[in-house]
Motif scaffolding. Structure first.
Motif, PDB file in Angstrom:
ATOM      1  N   HIS A  10      15.252  14.503  53.042  1.00 12.15           N
ATOM      2  CA  HIS A  10      14.157  14.998  53.892  1.00 12.15           C
ATOM      3  C   HIS A  10      12.945  15.484  53.103  1.00 12.15           C
ATOM      4  O   HIS A  10      12.359  16.519  53.417  1.00 12.15           O
ATOM      5  CB  HIS A  10      14.664  16.108  54.820  1.00 12.15           C
ATOM      6  N   GLY A  11      12.567  14.726  52.077  1.00  9.28           N
ATOM      7  CA  GLY A  11      11.374  15.048  51.317  1.00  9.28           C
ATOM      8  C   GLY A  11      11.531  16.179  50.317  1.00  9.28           C
ATOM      9  O   GLY A  11      10.617  16.476  49.561  1.00  9.28           O
ATOM     10  N   LYS A  12      12.662  16.826  50.305  1.00  7.23           N
ATOM     11  CA  LYS A  12      12.967  17.887  49.329  1.00  7.23           C
ATOM     12  C   LYS A  12      13.734  17.224  48.191  1.00  7.23           C
ATOM     13  O   LYS A  12      14.941  17.026  48.281  1.00  7.23           O
ATOM     14  CB  LYS A  12      13.810  18.983  49.973  1.00  7.23           C
ATOM     15  N   ASN A  13      13.019  16.882  47.129  1.00 12.23           N
ATOM     16  CA  ASN A  13      13.586  15.985  46.125  1.00 12.23           C
ATOM     17  C   ASN A  13      14.182  16.657  44.897  1.00 12.23           C
ATOM     18  O   ASN A  13      14.755  15.988  44.052  1.00 12.23           O
ATOM     19  CB  ASN A  13      12.515  14.989  45.697  1.00 12.23           C
ATOM     20  N   GLY A  14      14.073  17.957  44.774  1.00 13.72           N
ATOM     21  CA  GLY A  14      14.561  18.646  43.588  1.00 13.72           C
ATOM     22  C   GLY A  14      16.043  18.468  43.335  1.00 13.72           C
ATOM     23  O   GLY A  14      16.465  18.174  42.211  1.00 13.72           O
ATOM     24  N   GLU A  17      16.841  14.849  42.318  1.00 14.33           N
ATOM     25  CA  GLU A  17      16.546  14.654  40.895  1.00 14.33           C
ATOM     26  C   GLU A  17      17.631  15.260  40.018  1.00 14.33           C
ATOM     27  O   GLU A  17      18.066  14.653  39.037  1.00 14.33           O
ATOM     28  CB  GLU A  17      15.209  15.299  40.534  1.00 14.33           C
ATOM     29  N   LEU A  18      18.077  16.450  40.372  1.00 14.48           N
ATOM     30  CA  LEU A  18      19.107  17.135  39.599  1.00 14.48           C
ATOM     31  C   LEU A  18      20.434  16.367  39.635  1.00 14.48           C
ATOM     32  O   LEU A  18      21.097  16.229  38.597  1.00 14.48           O
ATOM     33  CB  LEU A  18      19.299  18.557  40.128  1.00 14.48           C
ATOM     34  N   ALA A  19      20.809  15.854  40.788  1.00 17.45           N
ATOM     35  CA  ALA A  19      22.050  15.078  40.892  1.00 17.45           C
ATOM     36  C   ALA A  19      21.979  13.829  40.017  1.00 17.45           C
ATOM     37  O   ALA A  19      22.948  13.486  39.324  1.00 17.45           O
ATOM     38  CB  ALA A  19      22.330  14.704  42.344  1.00 17.45           C
ATOM     39  N   ILE A  20      20.832  13.158  40.021  1.00 18.89           N
ATOM     40  CA  ILE A  20      20.666  11.966  39.186  1.00 18.89           C
ATOM     41  C   ILE A  20      20.773  12.343  37.713  1.00 18.89           C
ATOM     42  O   ILE A  20      21.458  11.676  36.937  1.00 18.89           O
ATOM     43  CB  ILE A  20      19.327  11.264  39.501  1.00 18.89           C
ATOM     44  N   GLU A  21      20.140  13.430  37.341  1.00 15.38           N
ATOM     45  CA  GLU A  21      20.192  13.892  35.949  1.00 15.38           C
ATOM     46  C   GLU A  21      21.626  14.251  35.543  1.00 15.38           C
ATOM     47  O   GLU A  21      22.099  13.856  34.478  1.00 15.38           O
ATOM     48  CB  GLU A  21      19.284  15.110  35.794  1.00 15.38           C
ATOM     49  N   GLN A  22      22.323  14.984  36.398  1.00 14.04           N
ATOM     50  CA  GLN A  22      23.682  15.433  36.082  1.00 14.04           C
ATOM     51  C   GLN A  22      24.688  14.285  36.037  1.00 14.04           C
ATOM     52  O   GLN A  22      25.624  14.315  35.252  1.00 14.04           O
ATOM     53  CB  GLN A  22      24.158  16.466  37.102  1.00 14.04           C
ATOM     54  N   GLU A  23      24.528  13.294  36.879  1.00 16.76           N
ATOM     55  CA  GLU A  23      25.538  12.238  37.003  1.00 16.76           C
ATOM     56  C   GLU A  23      25.253  11.013  36.147  1.00 16.76           C
ATOM     57  O   GLU A  23      26.095  10.127  36.048  1.00 16.76           O
ATOM     58  CB  GLU A  23      25.691  11.826  38.463  1.00 16.76           C
ATOM     59  N   TYR A 157      30.759  16.304  45.667  1.00 22.07           N
ATOM     60  CA  TYR A 157      30.318  17.358  44.762  1.00 22.07           C
ATOM     61  C   TYR A 157      29.394  18.304  45.516  1.00 22.07           C
ATOM     62  O   TYR A 157      28.462  17.864  46.187  1.00 22.07           O
ATOM     63  CB  TYR A 157      29.575  16.769  43.558  1.00 22.07           C
ATOM     64  N   TYR A 158      29.661  19.603  45.370  1.00 22.83           N
ATOM     65  CA  TYR A 158      28.845  20.626  46.016  1.00 22.83           C
ATOM     66  C   TYR A 158      27.957  21.292  44.969  1.00 22.83           C
ATOM     67  O   TYR A 158      28.416  21.651  43.890  1.00 22.83           O
ATOM     68  CB  TYR A 158      29.728  21.673  46.684  1.00 22.83           C
ATOM     69  N   MET A 159      26.698  21.456  45.301  1.00 27.34           N
ATOM     70  CA  MET A 159      25.728  22.108  44.422  1.00 27.34           C
ATOM     71  C   MET A 159      25.601  23.567  44.839  1.00 27.34           C
ATOM     72  O   MET A 159      25.881  23.910  45.993  1.00 27.34           O
ATOM     73  CB  MET A 159      24.379  21.407  44.531  1.00 27.34           C
ATOM     74  N   THR A 160      25.169  24.415  43.919  1.00 28.95           N
ATOM     75  CA  THR A 160      24.904  25.791  44.306  1.00 28.95           C
ATOM     76  C   THR A 160      23.621  25.838  45.111  1.00 28.95           C
ATOM     77  O   THR A 160      22.742  24.969  44.950  1.00 28.95           O
ATOM     78  CB  THR A 160      24.809  26.722  43.078  1.00 28.95           C
ATOM     79  N   ALA A 161      23.464  26.810  45.936  1.00 31.85           N
ATOM     80  CA  ALA A 161      22.329  26.887  46.859  1.00 31.85           C
ATOM     81  C   ALA A 161      20.978  26.917  46.140  1.00 31.85           C
ATOM     82  O   ALA A 161      19.983  26.417  46.645  1.00 31.85           O
ATOM     83  CB  ALA A 161      22.464  28.095  47.764  1.00 31.85           C
ATOM     84  N   ASN A 162      20.933  27.520  44.949  1.00 28.33           N
ATOM     85  CA  ASN A 162      19.636  27.644  44.272  1.00 28.33           C
ATOM     86  C   ASN A 162      19.330  26.498  43.329  1.00 28.33           C
ATOM     87  O   ASN A 162      18.272  26.462  42.738  1.00 28.33           O
ATOM     88  CB  ASN A 162      19.553  28.968  43.519  1.00 28.33           C
ATOM     89  N   MET A 163      20.212  25.531  43.180  1.00 31.40           N
ATOM     90  CA  MET A 163      19.951  24.401  42.296  1.00 31.40           C
ATOM     91  C   MET A 163      18.823  23.543  42.862  1.00 31.40           C
ATOM     92  O   MET A 163      18.899  23.093  44.003  1.00 31.40           O
ATOM     93  CB  MET A 163      21.208  23.541  42.127  1.00 31.40           C
ATOM     94  N   GLY A 164      17.774  23.359  42.103  1.00 33.49           N
ATOM     95  CA  GLY A 164      16.661  22.542  42.549  1.00 33.49           C
ATOM     96  C   GLY A 164      15.807  23.204  43.604  1.00 33.49           C
ATOM     97  O   GLY A 164      15.015  22.559  44.254  1.00 33.49           O
ATOM     98  N   SER A 165      15.948  24.521  43.770  1.00 33.69           N
ATOM     99  CA  SER A 165      15.242  25.190  44.861  1.00 33.69           C
ATOM    100  C   SER A 165      13.737  25.310  44.624  1.00 33.69           C
ATOM    101  O   SER A 165      13.003  25.631  45.528  1.00 33.69           O
ATOM    102  CB  SER A 165      15.837  26.577  45.090  1.00 33.69           C
ATOM    103  N   LYS A 166      13.278  25.065  43.408  1.00 25.51           N
ATOM    104  CA  LYS A 166      11.841  25.153  43.154  1.00 25.51           C
ATOM    105  C   LYS A 166      11.053  24.000  43.774  1.00 25.51           C
ATOM    106  O   LYS A 166       9.853  24.005  43.777  1.00 25.51           O
ATOM    107  CB  LYS A 166      11.569  25.220  41.651  1.00 25.51           C
ATOM    108  N   TYR A 167      11.718  23.006  44.327  1.00 24.21           N
ATOM    109  CA  TYR A 167      11.054  21.828  44.874  1.00 24.21           C
ATOM    110  C   TYR A 167      10.895  21.947  46.371  1.00 24.21           C
ATOM    111  O   TYR A 167      11.723  22.156  47.122  1.00 24.21           O
ATOM    112  CB  TYR A 167      11.836  20.562  44.524  1.00 24.21           C
TER     113      TYR A 167
END
Length: 167
Positions: A10-14, A17-23, A157-167
């Protein structure tokens, strides 16, 4: 083969991006719709081929509503799911995949991760990477692995709520 499966960014891409970087590295990325403007970014940062289908909020995106792809000897029916009433169950989606001779059906839309077996068809949803709706409200994505015997496996895989939150 390693496949990253994401949906409902939904346009929130942070977090995407993080999932692509991590995986990374991976062999394929599948986005199950509702990118809402993240298409160019996804294709620009992807370290591998990308398959995308439109969701119910991707009004002018140039992608199909559904498609069949073959990866590592596995046929996968890919869609957002809203046209199959997935909010009320996934039986219709499983049957559509079976009619296309697919072993796997992937969908998004509900924002809730899920893995279900319907005999010879596995139906999976990675949840939403941006707006999760399941009980723990954690953004999620899925990794699909296909082994040398052409057997798929799926991990959420579950991410923490604040991961990528700056986007």
């Amino acid at each position: 083969m390693k496949i990253l499966v994401i949906s409902d960014s939904h346009g929130k891409n942070g977090r995407m991006e993080l999932a692509i970087e991590q995986e990374s590295p991976m062999d394929l990325i599948i986005h199950l719709g509702d990118l809402e403007g993240g298409e160019d970014l996804l294709e620009a940062i992807a370290p591998c081929p990308v398959e995308i289908v439109c969701g119910n909020n991707d009004f002018f995106a140039p992608y199909p509503r559904e498609k069949v792809i073959e990866v590592g000897g596995i046929r996968i029916f890919v869609c957002h799911g809203h046209n199959y009433g997935v909010s009320y169950g996934t039986q219709r989606l499983a049957e559509a995949a079976r009619q296309q001779n697919c072993q796997v059906a992937m969908y998004g839309h509900t924002h809730c991760p899920d893995i279900e077996e319907y005999g010879d068809v596995t139906v999976v949803n990675p949840g939403s990477i941006s707006y999760p709706r399941q009980k723990n409200r954690r953004p999620s994505y899925m990794i699909m692995n296909i082994d040398d015997q052409k057997k798929p496996s799926f991990l959420i895989y579950y991410m923490t709520a604040n991961m990528g939150s700056k986007y």
